[in-house]
Design an enzyme around this catalytic site. Structure first.
Site, mmCIF file in Angstrom:
data_model
loop_
_atom_site.group_PDB
_atom_site.id
_atom_site.type_symbol
_atom_site.label_atom_id
_atom_site.label_comp_id
_atom_site.label_asym_id
_atom_site.label_seq_id
_atom_site.Cartn_x
_atom_site.Cartn_y
_atom_site.Cartn_z
ATOM 1 N N SER A 56 83.102 94.937 101.876
ATOM 2 C CA SER A 56 83.663 95.489 100.652
ATOM 3 C C SER A 56 83.872 96.997 100.782
ATOM 4 O O SER A 56 84.543 97.449 101.703
ATOM 5 C CB SER A 56 82.755 95.139 99.470
ATOM 6 N N ASP A 59 88.268 85.087 97.247
ATOM 7 C CA ASP A 59 87.770 86.406 96.855
ATOM 8 C C ASP A 59 88.650 86.972 95.738
ATOM 9 O O ASP A 59 89.839 87.210 95.930
ATOM 10 C CB ASP A 59 87.777 87.342 98.064
ATOM 11 N N HIS A 77 83.838 86.615 97.279
ATOM 12 C CA HIS A 77 83.622 87.964 97.790
ATOM 13 C C HIS A 77 82.312 88.059 98.568
ATOM 14 O O HIS A 77 82.236 88.754 99.581
ATOM 15 C CB HIS A 77 83.621 88.953 96.624
#
Length: 762
Positions: A590, A678, A710
């Site tokens: 991320s 995601d 995610h």
């Protein structure tokens, strides 16, 4: 409990051995025979690698007051596996247990009540059709008993009409028929907006109550239409319901890991139907907790907008007068005694029996400690400061008995209990271990304190310039360790010193890792031998636990300050620890992957390998694809409003900060792990990056998980991610005692290939 492993074998064997230690997910106390004896029920979970799913089971203990604040504890029964359970909650007296489960055959949801004589109630919620699926995810989920123990409160999806049969012209022989109600035509294809990442099947929650005496279910009316309710509990006297309401107009923004969304604490009076706002009009309030005497309501409150997670206030409302006071305010600059509150929620049961003191867990720099708060004196006492464990979590506080877990990077979670002494005599607490996990031999950890340059700021402003990194190291060896650097995601998150079996496995196998992110690494593949290495998380400026000023200071500086801090931590670790500067790698996800990509572009020859999960690479492309488009503006210091649309200057500013703009400079072999579902960072980010790197001849490999979100959660997915990451690092960092140096340049060699070449796992 079996001893920890003594030798480092294959990655798969090492991880499987270290992942066997369970995490305690819930605890509840019940009074047994006599006022001094209690039964402790716990629910545990750990990966079941052979069956490719989590293994959930319960344990039961007997606790007895032995006098002078001491406890005697023993196992009361054998462990029992838990099947198909979604939620469970014990009644206030501990005599009943409500269990929400899913029937494996029909898929129906059942709400049952169990007592000492067996099952007393079983309601098929799906068959009744009063509502849709029950919410089991944070932040909405709840299963709350009334004080009379005759009603249960929960949150479920609003019921919708079933899909209509095919249109008349699609049915043979039905030509010329006319629909009786043309207004309902096509309703089955109407778009229903959801709450984003991890909540993609949740749209319109409703409050529901099960009356055990009448065996009836009611969907509570009176919640304003612009609110989505959750986190509900019964008000004093069971005369109403207290709940958190999230504004969902004009549209929903992602809620997962976002405590800055407009929300309030409401009271719904069941007799009059009046819904009253108890908290501030424009704030982000959550986690209401009613005191045992029913006179005080405690909750967390933050500011709207800005960072998705931040330092919070602890607020308290006196029920009769409706007067609210701030018990603990936002902390701008941390002190040694208190760094602020950063918890996403309060423990389910956190009040002491005196209805004055509260115990909660929250990050305090690179630790998570248990704090005791005196709500009248507004004082804070750290109950676990200086303990060898770096992460503490309160499971429950009942009858002044504390049940908690504690762990450290080299020590799996231990279940402990203690008696809470009278006020002003809380320290030291006498913790009694119930399940005491051994430390993993050979792994050590320390906290590195790093002072960033002030950059022209005043000396007073430099207070926000210090940050920390955690360094995990394997057994000492004659050769320097390779280092894997892992900046955490968020970016407003924290990597505290708690147990992560995947990180411990990497360290046992010899990897040196500078971590700032925990992202579900599973079992590596067998047959490989890793190099000796260290593990160290980087809590760069902007991380939780270091004061609100540090969080705010990152706004407008993403891709710059966070990247510089991570590199500064690497340089300090290389100077102070026995690490190999020629064998460095990056492991992140991320926003941490966003930082890693910047590092790869800034110093193309610095890192020899990189593995990323759900990377942020193209900021403007996320505006129309992420469930949190507001963050793209806020992260760059730009204002956000619901009606804002991208302007040319906004897109240009975002692109300048995007790693994709510098992708042509990347030379490091890269592994990408992506979840096709995601919602936070679109998987198209990784696809675009993958294509660009292939075109420039960089060794790159893309793993695509069709059901992954995610977090890339799930036992099998985590195991596959770990296996591939471990093999990627083995391929590009070299084996123990065999650093892979190029004889002509003195640097580690890279895999070569023309445009479109990809590197396999080796």
């Amino acid at each position: 409990m079996a001893a920890a492993p003594q030798g480092a074998g294959s990655p798969a064997a090492c991880y499987q051995e270290l992942s066997r230690f369970p995490a305690v997910t819930r605890a509840a106390l019940g009074a047994a025979a006599g006022a001094q004896t209690f039964l402790l029920y716990t629910e545990c979970s750990r990966p079941d690698l052979p069956r490719r799913r989590p293994l959930r089971f319960s344990r039961l203990y007997s606790l007895r007051h032995a006098g002078d604040g001491r406890l005697a504890a023993s196992h009361a029964a054998l462990s029992t596996e838990i099947h198909n359970q979604l939620l469970s909650q014990d009644s206030p007296t501990g005599q009943l247990r409500a269990v929400l489960s899913r029937c494996p055959r029909q898929g129906h949801e059942l709400l049952e009540v169990w007592g000492s004589s067996g099952r007393s109630h079983s309601v098929d919620l799906t068959a009744l059709g009063r509502h849709g699926e029950v919410y089991t995810e944070r932040p909405f989920a709840c299963l709350a008993w009334s004080r009379s123990e005759t009603r249960l409160l929960y949150v479920a999806e609003k019921s919708r009409p079933k899909p209509r049969p095919p249109c008349p012209w699609d049915v043979p022989g039905a030509a010329g028929l006319v629909e009786e109600d043309e207004e309902e035509e096509g309703e089955q294809f109407v778009y229903h907006e959801d709450w984003g990442e991890a909540l993609s099947t949740r749209s319109e929650p409703v409050l529901c109550a099960l009356d055990l005496e009448g065996c009836s279910i009611s969907v509570l009316e009176g919640v304003p239409g612009h609110l989505s309710p959750g986190q509900a509990l019964w008000s004093p006297g069971d005369r109403g319901v207290v709940f958190v309401g999230w504004w969902h107009e004009p549209f929903r923004l992602g809620l997962s890991a976002c405590s800055n969304r407009r929300s309030g604490i409401f009271h719904l009076d069941l007799s009059s139907g009046r819904c009253e706002l108890l908290s501030a009009e424009r704030a982000a309030a959550c986690s209401p907790r009613l005191s045992p005497d029913g006179r005080r309501l405690l909750y967390l409150e933050g500011d709207l907008g800005g960072p998705h997670r931040q330092c919070l206030r602890l607020r308290m409302l006196t029920w009769q007068t409706r007067q609210t006071v701030t018990v603990l305010d936002v902390v701008q600059e941390p002190t040694e005694a208190f760094a602020g509150l950063y918890a996403e929620e309060l423990p389910p049961r956190c009040w002491a029996a005196d209805s004055r003191r509260v115990v909660l867990g929250t990050p305090q720099r690179s630790r998570t400690d248990l704090l005791l708060v005196d709500t009248e004196a507004a004082t804070v006492t750290n109950l676990t400061a200086g303990s060898p464990e770096g992460h503490w979590e309160l499971l429950t506080l009942q009858w002044d008995l504390l049940v908690a877990t504690c762990s450290a990077p080299h020590q799996p979670p231990s279940l402990v209990v203690a008696v809470l002494p009278p006020a002003c005599r809380e320290l030291p607490l006498r913790w009694v271990p119930l399940e005491d996990a051994p430390t993993v031999p050979g792994i050590t950890w320390k906290t590195l304190r790093i002072a960033a340059p002030c950059g022209g700021q005043s000396s007073a402003a430099c207070g926000t310039q210090a940050f920390e990194a955690l360094l995990l190291s394997p057994p000492a060896s004659s050769a320097p360790h390779p280092l894997i650097v892992c900046p955490h995601g968020g970016p407003h998150a924290v990597f505290d010193a708690h147990w992560r079996p995947s990180m411990a496995a990497l360290c046992r196998l010899g990897f040196a890792v500078l971590l700032g992110e925990c992202w579900g690494l599973g079992a590596p593949s067998s047959g490989d031998v890793a190099p000796t290495a260290s593990i160290s998380p980087v809590n760069y400026r902007g991380s939780l636990g270091f004061g609100q000023a540090g969080i705010t200071a990152l706004l407008g500086r993403v891709g710059q300050q966070d990247v510089a801090d991570t590199q500064l931590a690497v340089e300090q670790a290389l100077r102070s620890e026995p690490l190999d500067p020629q064998r460095l790698a990056l492991l992140a996800g991320s926003h941490g992957a966003f930082i890693a990509l910047h590092l790869l572009a800034r110093e193309p020859e610095r890192y020899q390998a990189c593995a990323l999960r759900g990377p942020v690479s193209n900021l403007p492309a996320l505006l129309g694809t992420s469930d949190i488009p507001d963050w793209r503006y806020v992260s760059l210091g730009l204002p956000y409003s619901f009606e804002r649309v991208p302007r040319a200057e906004d897109v240009a500013a975002m692109l300048l900060r995007s790693p994709i703009a510098q992708a042509a400079r990347v030379r490091t072999p890269l592994l990408l792990c992506v979840g096709a579902r995601d919602r936070r960072v679109s998987p198209t980010q990784a696809l675009e990056l993958h294509r660009v790197l292939r075109a420039t001849g960089v060794p790159v490999r893309l793993l695509w998980y069709p059901e992954g979100g995610h977090a890339l959660a799930g036992t099998e997915t985590q195991a596959d991610v770990f296996r591939n990451c471990a093999r990627w690092f083995l391929r590009h960092l070299g084996h123990l005692g065999q650093p892979r140096h190029d004889s002509s340049t003195g640097t580690a060699p890279r895999a070569h290939g023309g445009p479109g070449a990809t590197a396999g796992p080796g």
